[in-house]
Enzyme design. Structure first.
Site, short mmCIF file in Angstrom:
data_model
loop_
_atom_site.label_atom_id
_atom_site.label_comp_id
_atom_site.label_asym_id
_atom_site.label_seq_id
_atom_site.Cartn_x
_atom_site.Cartn_y
_atom_site.Cartn_z
N ASP A 21 0.97 -1.09 -0.09
CA ASP A 21 -0.05 0.04 0.04
C ASP A 21 0.87 1.30 0.15
OD1 ASP A 21 -2.23 1.38 0.03
OD2 ASP A 21 -2.49 1.26 2.17
N ASN A 23 1.37 3.45 -2.82
CA ASN A 23 2.01 3.93 -4.12
C ASN A 23 1.42 5.37 -4.73
OD1 ASN A 23 2.93 1.27 -4.32
ND2 ASN A 23 1.50 0.63 -5.93
N ARG A 25 0.33 7.71 -2.72
CA ARG A 25 0.52 8.82 -1.59
C ARG A 25 2.23 8.91 -1.99
NH1 ARG A 25 -1.37 5.84 3.31
NH2 ARG A 25 -2.06 4.24 1.74
N TRP A 26 2.98 8.03 -2.17
CA TRP A 26 4.36 7.99 -2.47
C TRP A 26 4.45 9.01 -3.69
CZ3 TRP A 26 7.26 7.18 -6.72
CH2 TRP A 26 8.74 7.14 -6.73
N ARG A 34 -0.06 9.04 -10.18
CA ARG A 34 -0.32 7.90 -9.27
C ARG A 34 0.50 6.63 -10.08
NH1 ARG A 34 -3.70 7.55 -5.39
NH2 ARG A 34 -4.18 5.26 -5.84
N HIS A 38 3.01 3.33 -8.93
CA HIS A 38 2.75 1.74 -9.13
C HIS A 38 4.00 1.37 -9.81
CE1 HIS A 38 -1.37 2.14 -7.57
NE2 HIS A 38 -1.69 2.78 -8.81
N THR A 67 -10.82 -6.58 -5.52
CA THR A 67 -11.99 -6.51 -6.10
C THR A 67 -12.34 -4.96 -6.01
OG1 THR A 67 -12.50 -8.67 -5.31
CG2 THR A 67 -14.30 -7.46 -6.08
N LEU A 132 10.34 -20.72 -4.95
CA LEU A 132 9.49 -19.92 -4.26
C LEU A 132 8.07 -19.75 -5.20
CD1 LEU A 132 8.53 -17.39 -2.53
CD2 LEU A 132 9.64 -15.87 -4.40
N ARG A 189 1.82 -5.12 5.88
CA ARG A 189 1.22 -3.94 5.47
C ARG A 189 1.97 -2.87 5.37
NH1 ARG A 189 -4.95 -2.58 4.47
NH2 ARG A 189 -4.66 -0.60 3.25
N ARG A 195 -5.28 -2.01 8.68
CA ARG A 195 -6.62 -2.54 8.15
C ARG A 195 -6.17 -4.00 7.36
NH1 ARG A 195 -7.92 2.71 6.59
NH2 ARG A 195 -6.96 2.36 4.59
C1 FPP Z 1 -1.59 0.14 -3.43
O1 FPP Z 1 -1.27 1.56 -3.51
C2 FPP Z 1 -1.19 -0.71 -4.65
C3 FPP Z 1 -2.14 -1.13 -5.64
C4 FPP Z 1 -3.51 -0.76 -5.43
C5 FPP Z 1 -1.58 -2.14 -6.56
C6 FPP Z 1 -0.45 -2.74 -6.26
C7 FPP Z 1 0.30 -2.56 -7.39
C8 FPP Z 1 1.73 -2.54 -7.55
C9 FPP Z 1 2.82 -2.77 -6.58
C10 FPP Z 1 2.36 -2.28 -8.99
C11 FPP Z 1 2.83 -3.57 -9.61
C12 FPP Z 1 2.50 -4.82 -9.37
C13 FPP Z 1 2.88 -5.89 -9.96
C14 FPP Z 1 2.39 -7.26 -9.63
C15 FPP Z 1 3.84 -5.73 -11.34
P1 FPP Z 1 -2.23 2.90 -3.71
O2 FPP Z 1 -2.47 3.21 -4.86
O3 FPP Z 1 -3.62 2.26 -2.80
O4 FPP Z 1 -1.63 3.88 -2.82
P2 FPP Z 1 -2.43 4.88 -2.07
O5 FPP Z 1 -3.21 4.32 -0.86
O6 FPP Z 1 -1.28 5.75 -1.34
O7 FPP Z 1 -3.49 5.79 -2.91
#
Ligand code: FPP
Length: 245
Positions: A21, A23, A25-26, A34, A38, A67, A132, A189, A195
């Protein structure tokens, strides 16, 4: 001694599950969009897979698309699907060479057909690997998992009567998407949220939880070792007392 050196090899968990979690906010913090978050998150995925394989962890389950994530803006969903495809294209040879087995849990049929095709190729290509196993949770939610298990139990009961008293935890387990995977000993997490967010609801019953304040794109190998080390320092009692263990 480094964090890695402090790890006790015999007590490395068999199965680690991760809610990746932060991506978005980073990216915001870096004045990026956004999708850039990712993409950077995908680099962390690569590093964690490599590290888990070296540590001889048997299962790594990554919550890559829930989902509920279908409700995100269409462009972001499309970008995540494209990132999945490009990551498989880029990494499949390396995964296979390193004896890593690719698996998917979730409602595969709801994914775009080109993504399904790529995933099937990766699953088939790596199915005989014995190192793995990486379980990508895609279009996955814990409630979806339990709901589809119940649907399949009812379907099977229409073919052959099921004695209600034969329905126990082992029976239900066989119908879950993780039927051949042991429950995770450790859940990590990132991003400072506390959560479960509809992840492996059934499977996390006795799992130890580790919450990191780091956003997923900035989560490092050392952070992973730290989570494993803290896990090793805990006592897992499964409802028993310390003395009974
Ligand atoms: C959460 O950050 C992350 C996701 C919804 C998806 C996870 C996806 C990746 C790590 C990218 C690549 C994955 C693969 C398998 C190649 P968020 O967008 O919910 O962040 P936020 O809560 O800060 O908005």
């Amino acid at each position: 001694m480094s964090l890695q050196e402090q790890l006790i090899k015999e007590r490395i968990p068999q199965h680690v599950a991760i809610i990746m979690d932060g991506n978005g906010r980073w990216a915001k913090q870096q004045n990026k969009n956004r999708v850039a978050g990712h993409k950077k998150g995908a680099d962390t995925v690569r590093m964690i897979i490599e590290t888990a394989a070296r540590l001889e962890i048997k299962h790594l389950t990554l919550y890559a698309f829930s989902t509920e994530n279908w409700n995100r803006p269409k462009l972001e969903v499309e970008a995540l699907m494209a990132l999945l495809i490009s990551s498989i294209d880029k990494e499949l040879n390396t995964l296979d060479k390193n004896n890593i087995k690719v698996n998917v849990i979730g409602d595969m049929d709801s994914l775009p057909s080109n993504v399904q095709k790529k995933l099937r190729t990766a699953i088939e290509r790596t199915q005989r690997n014995s190192g793995l196993q990486v379980n990508f949770a895609l279009s996955y939610s814990g409630r979806w998992d339990i709901t589809s298990a119940i649907q399949n139990i009812v379907k099977d009961s229409q073919k052959q009567a099921i004695d209600p008293t034969s329905i126990n935890e082992d029976f239900i387990q066989k119908y879950l998407s993780t039927h051949d995977i042991p429950d995770p000993e450790l859940l990590i997490r990132t991003s400072g949220e506390y959560r479960i967010s509809n992840f492996l609801l059934w499977q996390l019953a006795y799992t130890e939880m580790h919450f990191s304040h780091k956003y997923w794109p900035e989560f490092t190998k050392e952070d992973f070792f730290d989570a494993l080390l803290k896990y090793q320092q805990r006592e897992r009692r499964f409802g028993k007392t310390s003395e009974q263990l």
